[in-house]
Design a protein around this motif. Structure first.
Motif, PDB file in Angstrom:
ATOM      1  N   SER A 286     -16.326  -8.916  31.108  1.00  0.00           N
ATOM      2  CA  SER A 286     -16.026  -8.059  29.953  1.00  0.00           C
ATOM      3  C   SER A 286     -14.894  -7.078  30.230  1.00  0.00           C
ATOM      4  O   SER A 286     -14.354  -6.478  29.283  1.00  0.00           O
ATOM      5  CB  SER A 286     -17.287  -7.295  29.523  1.00  0.00           C
ATOM      6  N   THR A 287     -14.523  -6.906  31.496  1.00  0.00           N
ATOM      7  CA  THR A 287     -13.401  -6.031  31.837  1.00  0.00           C
ATOM      8  C   THR A 287     -12.062  -6.759  31.721  1.00  0.00           C
ATOM      9  O   THR A 287     -11.016  -6.147  31.957  1.00  0.00           O
ATOM     10  CB  THR A 287     -13.551  -5.454  33.256  1.00  0.00           C
ATOM     11  N   TYR A 288     -12.094  -8.050  31.384  1.00  0.00           N
ATOM     12  CA  TYR A 288     -10.887  -8.855  31.161  1.00  0.00           C
ATOM     13  C   TYR A 288     -10.775  -9.189  29.678  1.00  0.00           C
ATOM     14  O   TYR A 288     -11.751  -9.090  28.924  1.00  0.00           O
ATOM     15  CB  TYR A 288     -10.927 -10.133  32.002  1.00  0.00           C
TER      16      TYR A 288
ATOM     17  N   GLY B 166      -6.669   1.046  36.638  1.00  0.00           N
ATOM     18  CA  GLY B 166      -7.491   2.065  35.985  1.00  0.00           C
ATOM     19  C   GLY B 166      -7.147   3.464  36.423  1.00  0.00           C
ATOM     20  O   GLY B 166      -7.537   4.429  35.772  1.00  0.00           O
TER      21      GLY B 166
ATOM     22  N   TYR C  87     -13.169   2.761  41.294  1.00  0.00           N
ATOM     23  CA  TYR C  87     -14.501   3.222  40.914  1.00  0.00           C
ATOM     24  C   TYR C  87     -15.065   4.234  41.908  1.00  0.00           C
ATOM     25  O   TYR C  87     -15.990   4.983  41.574  1.00  0.00           O
ATOM     26  CB  TYR C  87     -15.466   2.037  40.821  1.00  0.00           C
TER      27      TYR C  87
ATOM     28  N   LEU D  29     -19.749  -0.507  35.943  1.00  0.00           N
ATOM     29  CA  LEU D  29     -18.779  -1.274  35.151  1.00  0.00           C
ATOM     30  C   LEU D  29     -18.881  -0.919  33.672  1.00  0.00           C
ATOM     31  O   LEU D  29     -17.860  -0.786  32.980  1.00  0.00           O
ATOM     32  CB  LEU D  29     -19.004  -2.765  35.361  1.00  0.00           C
ATOM     33  N   LYS D  30     -20.099  -0.764  33.172  1.00  0.00           N
ATOM     34  CA  LYS D  30     -20.265  -0.398  31.767  1.00  0.00           C
ATOM     35  C   LYS D  30     -19.795   1.025  31.484  1.00  0.00           C
ATOM     36  O   LYS D  30     -19.391   1.336  30.352  1.00  0.00           O
ATOM     37  CB  LYS D  30     -21.729  -0.569  31.362  1.00  0.00           C
TER      38      LYS D  30
ATOM     39  N   ARG E  21     -17.210   2.378  32.998  1.00  0.00           N
ATOM     40  CA  ARG E  21     -15.929   2.454  33.710  1.00  0.00           C
ATOM     41  C   ARG E  21     -14.949   3.461  33.106  1.00  0.00           C
ATOM     42  O   ARG E  21     -14.240   4.146  33.856  1.00  0.00           O
ATOM     43  CB  ARG E  21     -15.283   1.078  33.797  1.00  0.00           C
ATOM     44  N   GLU E  22     -14.916   3.582  31.790  1.00  0.00           N
ATOM     45  CA  GLU E  22     -13.942   4.514  31.215  1.00  0.00           C
ATOM     46  C   GLU E  22     -14.283   5.950  31.580  1.00  0.00           C
ATOM     47  O   GLU E  22     -13.384   6.755  31.850  1.00  0.00           O
ATOM     48  CB  GLU E  22     -13.867   4.331  29.699  1.00  0.00           C
TER      49      GLU E  22
END
Length: 377
Positions: A71-73, A195, A224, A268-269, A271-272
């Motif tokens: 989902s990060t792509y 990022g 991260y 990851l969820k 990440r922002e």
């Protein structure tokens, strides 16, 4: 494959990383506690964490984790993801799967040592392409074209770059992708700092999204700030390549740690949120380093990085950067990485540079010890 040479940087870290009082050259963002990470989790992930069992997981990685990574792509699914115990294992398997003796590879210089050492050890036929400070550490596509051979199978790059912090200009990266696609060359793109761009407009697309021979390497460790999870991955639409790497993983980690997979999914969820926090910290530290180096223009030449957690500053002192870094760590506990730790067998690396980190909290104490050393000298 012959015995690999000493990993200079990691050997140096084995000596100093946990004993130096001021780790001023860290390549990762500030980490967080378990409590802080779990505070970012939704109800389903919290339940998954409470119910996690301590058995084996799948060699490819848990399906839910692979889908979360995908989902990060922009264009990928979980089938395009193979997880590893950190980025280094992924890089190691990728180079073994991509190259055989007699193949030719092209790598950027300076680089993280294993991105050069692995192709040299496996293929024995590698050309370096210089990232030059006078060119803002930019990749020169004319140099890449000049290095191409009929047997070229791989081009390996890293943006934002370690150690320079440079990001390729978009038209340069696009040109590199086009060149690889036209010639059927795999593009190995180390994207572990994606990022953490100072300017979000400079964020590059991920190679695995762009064409079938694009290979993206990423990890929870750097942007991260979660190296303790030991979760990395390779993303690619080349499934035959992923299958070859998966078979190699059977001889290495076999599988990831199941608790780490759940925690990585949470990060990851979120990440922002995590990236925004880490970008703000990097920006704050860049400001502090701007001020520090401005005090000593006769000793240092400093340009802030485009992204990532590190920069490659220049030392002007007559004693040389190696002696300068040695005395700093031995006398004041200030750890920096001199350019000898980025030496290449392919091309010269500027011998007057050192890596400084920008991603950790509380650099004020390190800067104070560094300043004290300079005033005493």
């Amino acid at each position: 494959m012959t015995t690999l040479p000493d990993f200079r940087l990691e050997t140096h870290f084995s000596r100093w990383e946990f004993s130096a009082r001021h780790h001023m050259t860290a390549s990762d963002a500030e980490t967080m506690t378990m409590a802080a990470l779990l505070a970012l989790a939704g109800p389903e992930d919290l339940e998954a964490w409470e119910r996690v069992s301590l058995g084996y997981t799948e060699t490819w990685g848990a399906p839910v984790l692979r889908e979360t990574i995908a989902s990060t792509y922009d264009t990928l699914s979980g089938a395009d993801i193979l997880t590893f115990a950190g980025a280094e294992e992924g890089l190691y398997c990728a180079m073994l799967a991509l190259l055989v003796p007699g193949d030719h590879a092209i790598v950027t210089v300076p680089n993280y040592q294993s991105m050069e050492t692995m192709p040299v050890t496996i293929a024995g036929n590698v050309t370096g392409v210089a990232l030059r400070p006078e060119n803002r550490w930019q990749l020169d596509l004319d140099d890449v074209r000049a290095a191409l051979r009929p047997e070229t199978k791989l081009i390996a790059v890293n943006f934002p770059n370690n150690p320079t912090g440079a990001i390729a200009d978009p038209e340069i990266f696009s040109g590199l992708v086009t060149l690889c696609a036209e010639r059927g060359i795999h593009l190995f793109s180390d994207e572990v700092y994606r990022g953490l761009e100072v300017d979000a407009a400079k964020r590059l697309p991920q190679a695995a999204d762009l064409f079938d021979r694009g290979i993206s390497l990423n990890v929870m460790s750097k942007a991260y700030g979660l190296p303790g999870l030991r979760i990395g991955w390779i993303a690619s639409r080349d499934h035959a390549l992923l299958e070859r790497m998966e078979k190699m993983k059977h001889y290495l980690s076999i599988c990831n740690a199941r608790p780490s997979e759940v925690l990585a999914g949470i990060a990851l969820k979120a990440r922002e949120t995590i990236f925004a926090r880490n970008r703000a910290l990097c920006a704050e530290n860049i400001g502090k380093l701007d001020s520090f180096f401005a005090e000593y223009p006769h000793l240092y030449e400093w340009t802030a990085p485009d992204g990532g957690c590190v920069a490659f500053a220049r030392y002007r002192g007559a004693d040389g950067v190696e002696e300068h870094c040695r005395r700093l760590v031995e006398e004041k506990g200030v750890l920096l990485l001199p350019s000898s730790l980025y030496a290449s067998d392919l091309l010269p690396v500027p011998a007057d540079r050192f890596r400084v980190g920008i991603g950790r909290k509380n650099i004020d104490a390190g800067l104070a010890a560094w300043r004290e050393f300079l005033e005493e000298v």
